[in-house]
Design a protein around this motif. Structure first.
Motif, mmCIF file in Angstrom:
data_model
loop_
_atom_site.group_PDB
_atom_site.id
_atom_site.type_symbol
_atom_site.label_atom_id
_atom_site.label_comp_id
_atom_site.label_asym_id
_atom_site.label_seq_id
_atom_site.Cartn_x
_atom_site.Cartn_y
_atom_site.Cartn_z
ATOM 1 N N CYS A 1 66.149 32.358 32.153
ATOM 2 C CA CYS A 1 66.202 30.906 31.938
ATOM 3 C C CYS A 1 66.072 30.487 30.480
ATOM 4 C CB CYS A 1 65.097 30.212 32.748
ATOM 5 S SG CYS A 1 65.284 30.332 34.536
ATOM 6 N N ALA A 2 65.469 31.330 29.640
ATOM 7 C CA ALA A 2 65.204 30.947 28.250
ATOM 8 C C ALA A 2 66.494 30.590 27.525
ATOM 9 C CB ALA A 2 64.500 32.084 27.521
ATOM 10 N N GLY A 3 66.440 29.500 26.777
ATOM 11 C CA GLY A 3 67.584 29.082 25.989
ATOM 12 C C GLY A 3 68.721 28.489 26.787
ATOM 13 N N THR A 4 68.474 28.193 28.080
ATOM 14 C CA THR A 4 69.502 27.577 28.928
ATOM 15 C C THR A 4 68.970 26.245 29.467
ATOM 16 O OG1 THR A 4 68.819 28.412 31.102
ATOM 17 C CG2 THR A 4 70.055 29.925 29.686
ATOM 18 N N ALA B 1 62.094 14.839 42.380
ATOM 19 C CA ALA B 1 61.928 13.793 41.365
ATOM 20 C C ALA B 1 62.727 14.073 40.092
ATOM 21 C CB ALA B 1 60.443 13.642 41.024
ATOM 22 N N GLY B 2 63.306 15.283 39.990
ATOM 23 C CA GLY B 2 63.997 15.657 38.762
ATOM 24 C C GLY B 2 63.048 15.775 37.591
ATOM 25 N N ARG B 3 61.828 16.217 37.886
ATOM 26 C CA ARG B 3 60.767 16.240 36.871
ATOM 27 C C ARG B 3 60.716 17.605 36.173
ATOM 28 N NH1 ARG B 3 57.147 14.654 40.032
ATOM 29 N NH2 ARG B 3 56.053 16.616 40.427
ATOM 30 N N THR B 4 61.046 17.636 34.904
ATOM 31 C CA THR B 4 61.002 18.861 34.110
ATOM 32 C C THR B 4 60.291 18.592 32.787
ATOM 33 O OG1 THR B 4 63.121 18.447 33.000
ATOM 34 C CG2 THR B 4 63.177 19.692 35.089
ATOM 35 N N ARG B 5 59.904 19.663 32.131
ATOM 36 C CA ARG B 5 59.335 19.570 30.787
ATOM 37 C C ARG B 5 59.691 20.835 30.034
ATOM 38 N NH1 ARG B 5 53.728 21.973 31.569
ATOM 39 N NH2 ARG B 5 53.542 22.254 33.820
ATOM 40 N N LYS B 6 59.520 20.788 28.725
ATOM 41 C CA LYS B 6 59.846 21.918 27.864
ATOM 42 C C LYS B 6 58.568 22.667 27.472
ATOM 43 C CE LYS B 6 64.368 21.307 27.100
ATOM 44 N NZ LYS B 6 65.400 22.345 27.317
ATOM 45 N N MET B 7 58.686 23.989 27.316
ATOM 46 C CA MET B 7 57.579 24.762 26.779
ATOM 47 C C MET B 7 58.110 25.762 25.761
ATOM 48 S SD MET B 7 56.425 27.517 29.747
ATOM 49 C CE MET B 7 55.472 28.541 28.605
ATOM 50 N N ASP C 1 65.028 40.843 21.274
ATOM 51 C CA ASP C 1 65.811 40.130 22.279
ATOM 52 C C ASP C 1 64.992 39.759 23.505
ATOM 53 O OD1 ASP C 1 68.151 40.301 20.776
ATOM 54 O OD2 ASP C 1 68.657 42.278 21.592
ATOM 55 N N THR C 2 63.693 39.993 23.455
ATOM 56 C CA THR C 2 62.834 39.759 24.617
ATOM 57 C C THR C 2 61.964 38.525 24.415
ATOM 58 O OG1 THR C 2 62.748 42.134 25.083
ATOM 59 C CG2 THR C 2 61.052 40.757 26.104
ATOM 60 N N LEU D 1 62.116 26.874 26.788
ATOM 61 C CA LEU D 1 62.206 27.017 28.244
ATOM 62 C C LEU D 1 61.981 25.662 28.912
ATOM 63 C CD1 LEU D 1 62.368 29.054 30.674
ATOM 64 C CD2 LEU D 1 59.859 29.096 30.615
ATOM 65 N N THR D 2 62.835 25.360 29.897
ATOM 66 C CA THR D 2 62.635 24.189 30.736
ATOM 67 C C THR D 2 61.905 24.615 32.006
ATOM 68 O OG1 THR D 2 64.691 23.194 29.934
ATOM 69 C CG2 THR D 2 63.777 22.296 31.962
ATOM 70 N N VAL D 3 60.828 23.933 32.344
ATOM 71 C CA VAL D 3 60.062 24.281 33.545
ATOM 72 C C VAL D 3 59.965 23.056 34.457
ATOM 73 C CG1 VAL D 3 58.720 26.112 32.451
ATOM 74 C CG2 VAL D 3 57.852 23.776 32.401
#
Length: 293
Positions: free
Chosen positions: A78-81, A119-125, A132-133, A289-291
Motif C-alpha cells: 500500500c505504501a506510496g499508493t 464513512a470514507g474515513r482515512t488518514r495519512k501516516m 526498497d523496504t 501510507l493511507t490508513v
C-alpha cells in the motif's frame, strides 16, 4: 464500479486465531463494500502474488487480518499508493494495530474498519524506508533485535510472554558493542546495548520503547541505550513496559528525519522482520501510507 476491498488473511497468525475469525470478519466487511476479495496466504511469496493480482484488478482498500508480519507485507503493497490499509489484529505483537488505535479484539476491530469504509474515513501516516523496504513501527538493532530473532524462533508461549522469555534467554550471552548513530543534526559514538528508531512508539507486543513517537510528524524518535551491565539491564527491563526507561542515565533520545547506524554488524529488525545487518540508513517519509480510521 463501487467500493472494492481485499481482505488479506494469514491463517497461521496468532496460532490460527486469524483462521478462526476469518469467516466472521469477511461477513462483517461485506456489508461495508461493493465487492470483497479474499486473499488467503501462509507464505510471503503467496501473499505478494495475491496482492499483485488484486492490485492489477483495481482496489480501494486492503484490510489485513493477522499480526505485525502480515501488516508489514501489506504496508509494502500500500505504501506510496492511494490504496488505504486497514489492520485487524490477530497475531502475537499487533504493534501497528496498537499504534493506529484499533481495538485489540479482532471482531471489534473489524467493526471499526467497516465503519471507516462506510464513512470514507482515512488518514495519512509516515513510514520508515530502508532501501526498497518500508516499515511502519520500529527498527531496532542490538539487544532488542537479538531478542526479536530469538522470539521468532520460539514456538511457545504465544503473545507478549514469548518476548519476555526471549529477553531472559538473551541476557545470558549478549555483549555491548561500539555503535555510531548519525542523524541530520547529531552524531553519537558510544559503547551501546541497543538502538531503536521509532516511527511509532511500540514494539515487542506493546513495549513503548519510543513512547513519544508519532507517525504524523515527519520525524523518527530514537532511543539509544549505552553501556549497561547485565544487572543494570535486568533492573531496566521492568521499566520498558511503562516508558520509564527514558529516565535511566544510560539512555539517550534523539529525533531525526534520517538516521545511519554503523560501527558493527548487528542484525537490524523492523516491524519484527529481519532487514539485514548494520550499517543501515533509514529515512522517515511523511504521509507515505493511507490508513482507514
Amino acid at each position: 464500479m463501487g467500493l472494492r476491498v481485499a481482505l488479506a488473511v494469514h491463517p497461521d497468525s496468532g496460532k490460527g486465531a486469524a483462521a478462526r475469525v476469518a469467516g466472521t470478519v469477511a461477513a462483517r466487511l461485506r456489508g461495508a463494500t461493493d465487492r470483497l476479495d479474499l486473499l488467503a496466504a501462509n507464505t510471503v511469496e503467496e501473499s505478494h502474488a495475491l496482492m499483485r493480482e488484486a492490485h492489477g484488478a483495481g482496489l480501494d482498500a486492503l484490510v489485513v487480518l493477522g499480526g505485525d508480519g502480515a501488516a508489514h507485507q501489506a504496508v509494502q503493497f500500500c505504501a506510496g499508493t492511494d490504496i488505504a490499509l486497514g489492520v485487524i489484529p490477530s497475531g502475537t505483537g499487533n504493534d501497528l494495530a496498537r499504534a493506529l488505535g484499533m481495538p485489540t479484539n479482532p471482531l471489534a476491530a473489524v467493526d471499526a474498519v467497516a465503519a471507516a469504509l462506510l464513512a470514507g474515513r482515512t488518514r495519512k501516516m509516515d513510514l520508515g524506508r530502508l532501501g526498497d523496504t518500508w516499515f511502519s513501527t520500529v527498527l531496532c538493532a542490538g539487544f532488542d533485535a537479538s531478542v526479536n530473532a530469538r522470539a521468532n524462533r520460539m514456538r511457545w508461549p504465544s503473545g507478549p510472554r514469548r518476548y519476555d522469555l526471549a529477553v531472559v534467554a538473551e541476557l545470558a550471552s549478549f555483549r555491548t558493542r561500539r555503535l555510531t548513530v548519525t542523524t541530520d543534526t547529531d552524531r553519537l559514538d558510544l559503547e551501546a546495548t541497543l538502538v531503536a528508531v521509532g516511527n511509532t512508539g511500540w514494539y515487542g507486543g506493546g513495549i513503548p520503547i519510543c513512547p513519544s513517537a508519532r507517525a504524523d510528524d515527519g520525524l523518527f524518535d530514537l532511543t539509544v541505550v549505552g553501556r549497561a551491565s547485565r544487572g543494570q539491564l535486568i533492573r531496566m527491563l521492568p521499566t520498558l513496559r511503562t516508558g520509564k526507561h527514558l529516565n535511566h542515565p544510560a539512555v539517550r533520545t534523539l529525533r531525526a528525519r534520517q538516521v545511519t547506524l554503523s560501527g558493527n554488524d548487528w542484525p537490524a529488525y523492523a516491524d519484527g522482520e529481519p532487514l539485514g545487518t548494520l550499517p543501515v540508513t533509514v529515512t522517515c517519509v511523511p504521509e507515505a501510507l493511507t490508513v482507514l480510521g
